[in-house]
Scaffold this motif. Sequence first.
Motif, PDB file in Angstrom:
ATOM      1  N   VAL A 188      15.375 -32.914  17.224  1.00  0.00           N
ATOM      2  CA  VAL A 188      15.023 -33.711  18.170  1.00  0.00           C
ATOM      3  C   VAL A 188      15.766 -34.192  19.338  1.00  0.00           C
ATOM      4  N   ASN A 189      17.021 -34.574  19.074  1.00  0.00           N
ATOM      5  CA  ASN A 189      17.975 -34.878  20.107  1.00  0.00           C
ATOM      6  C   ASN A 189      18.715 -33.634  20.716  1.00  0.00           C
ATOM      7  N   GLY A 190      18.363 -32.663  20.513  1.00  0.00           N
ATOM      8  CA  GLY A 190      18.687 -31.471  21.026  1.00  0.00           C
ATOM      9  C   GLY A 190      19.804 -30.693  20.243  1.00  0.00           C
ATOM     10  N   ILE A 191      19.691 -29.501  19.694  1.00  0.00           N
ATOM     11  CA  ILE A 191      20.542 -28.943  18.792  1.00  0.00           C
ATOM     12  C   ILE A 191      21.828 -28.429  19.618  1.00  0.00           C
ATOM     13  N   LEU A 192      21.543 -28.126  20.855  1.00  0.00           N
ATOM     14  CA  LEU A 192      22.671 -27.622  21.629  1.00  0.00           C
ATOM     15  C   LEU A 192      23.961 -28.853  21.644  1.00  0.00           C
ATOM     16  N   TYR A 193      23.421 -30.008  21.281  1.00  0.00           N
ATOM     17  CA  TYR A 193      24.425 -31.247  21.575  1.00  0.00           C
ATOM     18  C   TYR A 193      24.788 -31.634  20.012  1.00  0.00           C
ATOM     19  N   ALA A 194      24.088 -30.943  19.056  1.00  0.00           N
ATOM     20  CA  ALA A 194      24.580 -31.415  17.537  1.00  0.00           C
ATOM     21  C   ALA A 194      26.193 -30.524  17.177  1.00  0.00           C
ATOM     22  N   GLY A 195      26.363 -31.097  16.132  1.00  0.00           N
ATOM     23  CA  GLY A 195      27.781 -30.703  15.554  1.00  0.00           C
ATOM     24  C   GLY A 195      28.990 -30.789  16.265  1.00  0.00           C
ATOM     25  N   MET A 196      30.068 -30.181  15.903  1.00  0.00           N
ATOM     26  CA  MET A 196      31.567 -29.896  16.727  1.00  0.00           C
ATOM     27  C   MET A 196      31.156 -29.258  17.974  1.00  0.00           C
ATOM     28  N   SER A 197      30.457 -28.147  18.056  1.00  0.00           N
ATOM     29  CA  SER A 197      30.379 -27.599  19.349  1.00  0.00           C
ATOM     30  C   SER A 197      29.573 -28.226  20.321  1.00  0.00           C
ATOM     31  N   GLY A 198      28.630 -29.092  19.716  1.00  0.00           N
ATOM     32  CA  GLY A 198      27.872 -30.033  20.637  1.00  0.00           C
ATOM     33  C   GLY A 198      28.747 -31.012  21.050  1.00  0.00           C
TER      34      GLY A 198
END
Length: 181
Positions: free
Chosen positions: A121-131
């Motif tokens: 929902v928040n945008g997988i491209l900005y999830a995790g350490m890469s995000g």
Amino acid sequence: AKIIYNVSWEDPRVDCDLMDLNKNSSIMMLTSAGCNVLDYVIDGAGEVVAVDLNPRQNALLEMKMACIQALSYEDFWELFSAAGEAEVRRQILNDHYVKDIRPALSDQARAFWDDNQHELVNGILYAGMSGLAARGLMYVAWIFGLSSLIDGVKECKTIEEQKAVYAQYSTRISIVIAIVH
């Protein structure tokens, strides 16, 4: 544990050419974000075994595969691209997660996504350490007045259009590289 890699940055085309993939090819590889796994399947590898020490990476690959099967191209793009909006992503998950997507997931992936749909929902491209790194780069771009470069490149349909947008900012990019380097 969280998702570490949200997308794969490598271009698997060179690997695919070098490996001469075909229906008799068997590959074992790191799952990472699953992008390259899917690329090798599309390129015709007969078997691709994806492994990762972080089970969340495998959950992400499973989610992508389930969504490819269950969603329209437009909904898939909305869910996994930077262009999507949170409310639209939430509605896609409300409409499809329980009846279309969740049944295609393993028990482990279900357990993860039942509790972590906010990552999509928040945008997988900005999830995790890469995000986190991506958000940092977006902040640096904003500081140096390069946000419009990123927005411009996102709108490009061809490499030529990308080159034209890049040319407008090449001096500023060189300054940023010199400062960071």
